[in-house]
Design an enzyme around this catalytic site. Structure first.
Site, mmCIF file in Angstrom:
data_model
loop_
_atom_site.group_PDB
_atom_site.id
_atom_site.type_symbol
_atom_site.label_atom_id
_atom_site.label_comp_id
_atom_site.label_asym_id
_atom_site.label_seq_id
_atom_site.Cartn_x
_atom_site.Cartn_y
_atom_site.Cartn_z
ATOM 1 N N ASN A 147 67.302 43.781 56.881
ATOM 2 C CA ASN A 147 68.372 44.864 56.604
ATOM 3 C C ASN A 147 68.384 46.171 56.814
ATOM 4 O O ASN A 147 66.763 46.725 56.131
ATOM 5 C CB ASN A 147 68.677 44.805 55.067
ATOM 6 C CG ASN A 147 68.005 45.397 54.072
ATOM 7 O OD1 ASN A 147 68.284 46.194 53.564
ATOM 8 N ND2 ASN A 147 66.966 44.613 53.262
ATOM 9 N N CYS A 189 61.297 51.365 49.778
ATOM 10 C CA CYS A 189 61.976 50.897 50.529
ATOM 11 C C CYS A 189 61.678 51.463 51.836
ATOM 12 O O CYS A 189 61.524 52.653 52.226
ATOM 13 C CB CYS A 189 63.484 51.557 50.049
ATOM 14 S SG CYS A 189 64.908 50.943 51.085
ATOM 15 N N GLY A 248 64.479 37.116 52.383
ATOM 16 C CA GLY A 248 64.541 35.207 52.546
ATOM 17 C C GLY A 248 63.546 34.396 52.247
ATOM 18 O O GLY A 248 61.993 34.651 52.781
HETATM 19 C C1 LIG Z 1 70.857 43.732 51.632
HETATM 20 C C2 LIG Z 1 69.472 44.279 50.978
HETATM 21 C C3 LIG Z 1 69.890 44.956 50.222
HETATM 22 C C4 LIG Z 1 68.255 46.021 49.381
HETATM 23 N N1 LIG Z 1 68.262 46.645 48.379
HETATM 24 C C5 LIG Z 1 68.027 47.372 47.363
HETATM 25 C C6 LIG Z 1 68.091 48.098 46.841
HETATM 26 O O1 LIG Z 1 68.586 49.108 47.052
HETATM 27 N N2 LIG Z 1 66.536 48.133 46.570
HETATM 28 C C7 LIG Z 1 65.094 47.346 45.735
HETATM 29 O O2 LIG Z 1 64.437 47.758 45.622
HETATM 30 N N3 LIG Z 1 65.248 46.699 46.910
HETATM 31 C C8 LIG Z 1 66.394 46.239 47.748
HETATM 32 N N4 LIG Z 1 66.666 45.064 47.981
HETATM 33 C C9 LIG Z 1 64.999 43.917 48.863
HETATM 34 C C10 LIG Z 1 65.122 43.002 47.614
HETATM 35 O O3 LIG Z 1 65.554 43.234 45.839
HETATM 36 C C11 LIG Z 1 63.906 41.906 46.874
HETATM 37 O O4 LIG Z 1 63.315 42.550 47.277
HETATM 38 C C12 LIG Z 1 63.696 41.257 48.382
HETATM 39 O O5 LIG Z 1 65.056 41.439 48.774
HETATM 40 C C13 LIG Z 1 63.125 40.086 49.000
HETATM 41 O O6 LIG Z 1 64.092 39.065 47.908
HETATM 42 P P1 LIG Z 1 64.975 38.082 48.656
HETATM 43 O O7 LIG Z 1 63.970 37.472 49.611
HETATM 44 O O8 LIG Z 1 65.645 37.370 47.520
HETATM 45 O O9 LIG Z 1 65.959 38.690 49.422
HETATM 46 C C14 LIG Z 1 67.372 44.804 49.488
HETATM 47 C C15 LIG Z 1 67.793 43.070 49.643
HETATM 48 C C16 LIG Z 1 68.218 43.434 51.065
HETATM 49 C C17 LIG Z 1 68.498 41.710 51.556
#
Ligand SMILES: Cc1cc2nc3c(=O)[nH]c(=O)nc-3n(C[C@H](O)[C@H](O)[C@H](O)COP(=O)(O)O)c2cc1C
Ligand SMILES: Cc1cc2nc3c(=O)[nH]c(=O)nc-3n(C[C@H](O)[C@H](O)[C@H](O)COP(=O)(O)OP(=O)(O)OC[C@H]3O[C@@H](n4cnc5c(N)ncnc54)[C@H](O)[C@@H]3O)c2cc1C
Ligand SMILES: Cc1cc2nc3c(=O)[nH]c(=O)nc-3n(C[C@H](O)[C@H](O)[C@H](O)COP(=O)(O)OP(=O)(O)OC[C@H]3O[C@@H](n4cnc5c(N)ncnc54)[C@H](O)[C@@H]3O)c2cc1C
Ligand SMILES: Cc1cc2nc3c(=O)[nH]c(=O)nc-3n(C[C@H](O)[C@H](O)[C@H](O)COP(=O)(O)O)c2cc1C
Ligand code: FES
Ligand code: FES
Lengths: 265, 305, 305, 265
Positions: free
Chosen positions: C69, C130, C217
């Site tokens: 993303n 980020c 993911g």
């Molecule tokens: C579409 C999207 C937007 C995200 N936006 C942020 C954000 O604004 N701030 C942040 O700290 N992490 C953001 N993340 C990271 C997630 O909070 C998380 O740390 C990361 O996706 C790993 O977890 P997951 O595999 O369960 O998605 C974002 C992730 C995705 C997929």
């Protein structure tokens, strides 16, 4: 060497709780296969989850019909998906792979010891052994009578067999190694084959070595390539000088002699 | 006719598709499936000065679209490899590249000295990035100074084409790449595996005998591709791209990201014909899109052509 | 009865399952599927001092078992969030944690000062990781000194529970974790996304408008899990684990690796009921295996119990 | 709001080269669905590849039978897998989602412009529009006559339609936007609906704005959540002050007014 072919699933039958038999049409593999060998299956044609192939012992072979069978238990994603595949579908199979059991001609009385799913490679072996002049006896174990495997096939093979269940619902009450101890006290065997979970095999090997009994076991390790290229499937064995020597289950095994195997807990 | 030939540091390859070290043994297993001359180059299993028994099992744990491995550089040692494995590869019709690893700089140098005079060895790949050994290994690859010094020492010990294989477990891959280029690397391999782990919640223990392992396969492709993109814009020497390549499309992504050649690892386990299939697919893509030379595609995604 | 309650830096949660920032908006979308009080805590989308329009599309590219993303912190700015989004979350019955990001230390401090007095905010999660913004963002998280200084400054501006979210794109995550702990972080979130990319071979261009994006993911689970394992043995403050959690089994892997709580991101997109499903699954596992308190499982894989 | 249900596939029919129609039994969605909305499908029940759901416009609805249909083209892994699913199988569908088309009552003459797969959301709209008193005209385009979509359904709807093919094998030779120019020269329309690839929409919007024609278009962007939570599906739109304003296709769209849409190339 091994082949890679799409084979059609001829039959797919539920044999017990979470246990299925799958029959493939594969004349080439059915001609070549030897007891103790395995096939490496691609569970899904598309997508990378699950990623790796899955190994299954050859359970049965019908050369005339060009048929090769496996007996498997649903344990995770791959086998879960397999259980839903309908007869008629094609699956990419690779095999036959691995070192087969030795069909010892000298042995007069042969004992086979199967624990749970460990029955799978032994069944094909039994079918070959009963063709000879040896006395062949089989003992198999499971937690419950319901989970005992392949009794219909055992009956059909005409071999002498007894069973052990941990809940005592069928045959000897206790582990199959308990039944083995009894058998070894009574009978006089000169070759032993076994397959089952590691703790069981460890016990089998220790009982056999006390008696100086020769034999072979089939081991399992998680595999990646299945053909000897990745060293992923290493099992500890005793090297020539008694040293620890990792051998490849897929290529140098899955069958190992009782003297070779080594358990480090 | 499309021209798939590439030259990596003086190693002439018929096509850009190599085997990734450790995923192809010493070639004989896959020689049962196809002729090895169909591949661009053969990189053998990581070799050390002394034999290594490797890590205790389980060594493999599957994860979504990836695998963790902790083989631990099991190998019979360099002397055995030269004596027993290399002869069979002579006449295979493909360049042979020996991947070497060590705990100490000294070990690397000794191996390089042994390999340098051998005609049957077309190139060396120096693994400074194995995550599965206690000493050395990855440590060499995560600090650019240490990496640079090692490469400098090796460079002075050999005139053979020298490929340095980097660890992806770093904050800035560009820095390490620049350091090894400066000290004389002829090419850079990207990437080795990413340090990961899996836990068996029923045993409440890590799945792998070695606790941690290296992640490979399609799961890591986006990360490897990003590093190839970054490094190939940073250095002048050719980059060999790898990490999750399963198809010709994947290989083309790496080539467009800047890789001069690619290597295929995990894919071999799933489809033993991966390498020839990928070679064929790249050729087909070029025909369909009217390219006649692979270099037209190399780095195309950042050259903006 | 199993006790799923956890305390993260003074934030009392009914269970250990939180939303991951940016994957749950401001809660209202998923409130249409279940009651938000079923979740352990709600972490809102990353918020900045000024509104941000975000990156140009495409912002999402799917990869094997993962997604890239490059949203680029699109958000309406902190004032709007406080005025328009937070009121709806009062009375939702779950602690609300605001995730903040900035280009400059000054911006972080301003936001913290604005948020500090607000009763409706139970905690702050500082995103120093980020990968999708040009300035600041990840840069803060890849150097332990920079990270430490930022946390020190923020710490002195607020008495609210302070969670620091680290970037996984580093050589040694333990160092960064130690630095932010020392400077006053009350908890550490691991991990943000891994920098990656995908190339469209037909257009010969990166797929994402922003060229690179962050990988999340199941593909990254093994890497995230390894970092949680490493960091939770290194620091005393609680670790919030995330990265590829799709099921209760995945969550339990992170808990056994040492996470006090977990966060669920990408999984929400696939199954909007992910969070309550995971809460339920953890409870069931505990009942089946005779645990009554979640802390019995925290770090079990390295505590060796 | 949107629902998440396992729905059975009632029918699955090939409609053209790589084009399929899939009919689900889903009384709830069929009751709620409005033209322009979409459903978010989980392609595979198990495994994480493909990972995300896939959005498809609602092509047709039969409230009496509780049926919801999509028309889709095979373009990648997800749709490739879908094409192999047999009727009778269950798929998890979420929906109806998104902002529907406005059924403008004031408009007397309505023109619909479909490019390729863009016909999918317009078909359901046509079926609703023809129930009113408006004059409804449709133009659709494709590369070849063979690829023209849903002509059987168009015929059945009784609407007046004309076609454009780039190879000239059917109807107007050229792009659908060429045919549109001709139509706009001839007729007098007061509302326009359109869906198709971005370059076509850009042309449609520019032609309409020259004439000051009002209307709506349906946009596509790659989606993650489908419900407005991730900001992944942003499409550039014109904000109140003419500024660039990214809007969520899944929630604030997929339907946008002609004035809102914005093309930055
Ligand atoms: C579409 C999207 C937007 C995200 N936006 C942020 C954000 O604004 N701030 C942040 O700290 N992490 C953001 N993340 C990271 C997630 O909070 C998380 O740390 C990361 O996706 C790993 O977890 P997951 O595999 O369960 O998605 C974002 C992730 C995705 C997929
Ligand atoms: C040579 C050989 C022969 C085999 N023969 C049979 C057979 O005849 N019938 C049968 O039912 N099974 C057999 N197995 C085991 C079978 O390969 C695994 O059960 C299967 O691969 C699991 O796939 P899965 O995707 O369902 O499980 P996964 O989701 O991959 O794993 C589920 C559980 O099974 C364990 N597991 C996974 N792969 C293996 C493996 N290769 N060996 C041992 N444990 C594993 C995992 O650690 C995990 O705990 C054999 C294995 C080998 C190595
Ligand atoms: C609101 C909406 C309604 C849609 N309605 C329909 C419909 O009625 N019929 C139909 O056939 N398709 C429709 N689509 C497009 C459809 O969702 C994609 O074709 C599908 O998701 C591709 O999945 P895949 O796994 O086969 O392809 P992938 O392997 O994911 O991708 C293959 C190619 O398609 C592109 N692609 C992937 N997802 C999308 C997407 N969401 N939008 C545009 N391009 C994409 C990729 O960039 C890639 O080039 C719609 C999309 C949206 C956003
Ligand atoms: C089982 C296995 C063993 C490996 N052994 C080595 C090795 O000995 N030396 C080395 O440099 N890389 C080794 N690698 C890393 C691969 O060469 C390659 O860099 C990595 O797997 C990424 O490519 P892939 O995703 O195509 O597998 C090994 C990888 C695997 C999976
Ligand atoms: S599975 Fe690869 S060597 Fe045995
Ligand atoms: S797809 Fe997530 S906001 Fe639209």
């Amino acid at each position: 060497m091994s082949m890679l072919k799409k084979a059609q699933i001829i039959e797919h039958e539920k044999k017990g709780p979470g246990i299925y038999r799958m029959d493939f049409f594969s004349p080439e593999i059915s001609q070549k296969a030897l007891p103790g060998q395995f096939i490496h299956l691609k569970v899904r044609e598309e997508g990378y989850h699950p990623l790796l192939r899955r190994p299954f012992s050859i359970y049965d072979v019908d050369k005339d019909r060009g048929q090769v069978s496996i007996l498997y238990r649903v344990v995770g994603l791959g086998t879960h998906i397999m259980a839903q595949i309908l007869p008629g579908a094609l699956m990419e199979i690779m095999g036959p792979l691995g070192r087969p059991f030795t069909l010892s001609k000298e042995a007069e009385r042969v004992l086979l010891v199967a624990g749970g799913m460990g029955f799978a490679p032994l069944h094909f072996l039994i079918k070959e052994l009963v063709k000879g002049n040896q006395v062949v006896e089989v003992i198999t174990g499971a937690r419950t009578g319901e989970e005992l495997m392949g009794e219909d096939d055992l009956g059909r093979s005409g071999v002498k067999y007894s069973v052990a269940t941990q809940d005592g619902s069928r045959g000897f009450q206790g582990r199959v190694t308990g039944l083995l101890e009894k058998k070894l006290d009574e009978g006089n065997y000169d070759f032993l084959y076994s397959c089952g979970p590691y703790p069981m095999l460890e016990k089998v090997v220790s009982l056999a070595s006390t008696l100086g009994l020769k034999g072979e076991v089939s081991l399992e390790e998680v595999m990646a390539c299945g053909v000897g290229a990745c060293l992923g499937c290493a099992a500890p064995t005793r090297g020539d000088k008694g040293n620890l020597d990792y051998k490849k289950v897929c290529q140098e095994g899955p069958v190992f002699s009782l003297e070779e195997v080594f358990f480090d807990g | 006719m499309v021209d798939l030939r590439v030259d990596i540091a003086g190693i002439n390859m018929n096509n850009p598709v190599m085997s990734a070290s450790g995923c192809f043994g010493y070639g004989k297993e896959y020689a049962a499936f196809y002729k090895l001359k169909e591949m661009g180059a053969l990189v053998v299993k990581g070799t050390t000065l002394e034999p290594r028994e490797g890590n205790s099992p389980p060594r493999i744990a599957e994860t979504p679209a990836g695998i963790l491995n902790a083989v631990g550089l099991q190998n019979p040692g360099i002397d055995y490899v030269i004596r027993e494995e290399l002869p069979a590869l002579q006449g295979a019709g493909t360049p042979v590249i020996i991947n070497i690893a060590g705990n100490l700089e000294e070990e690397y140098i000794k191996m390089v000295r042994i390999l340098d005079p051998l005609e049957e060895v077309q190139g060396l790949e120096v693994n400074i990035s194995c995550p599965n050994v206690k000493l050395g290994g990855m440590a060499f690859g995560t600090d650019q100074k240490v990496a640079g010094n090692l490469v400098k020492a090796i460079r002075s010990a050999t005139s053979k084409p020298l490929i340095v294989k980097l660890s992806p477990n770093v904050t800035d891959i560009k820095e390490v790449a620049r350091a090894v280029e400066e000290e004389g690397a002829d090419a850079i391999s990207l990437v080795n595996t990413f340090l990961g782990m899996a836990i068996d919640i029923h045993r409440k223990k890590p799945v792998l005998g070695n606790l941690m392992g290296g992640l490979s396969g399609p799961a890591i492709k986006p990360l490897a591709l990003r590093m190839v993109w970054q490094v190939s814009q940073e250095v002048k020497v050719p980059v060999i791209g790898m990490g999750g390549i399963m198809t010709a499309e994947d290989a083309l992504e790496f080539i467009m990201a800047g890789a001069r050649a690619v290597a295929v690892g995990t894919a071999n386990f799933v489809n033993p014909y991966s390498i020839p299939d990928i070679v064929k697919g790249i050729g087909e893509f070029m025909v369909e899109n009217n390219y006649d030379n692979l270099l037209q595609l190399t780095g195309a995604a950042w050259r903006g052509v």
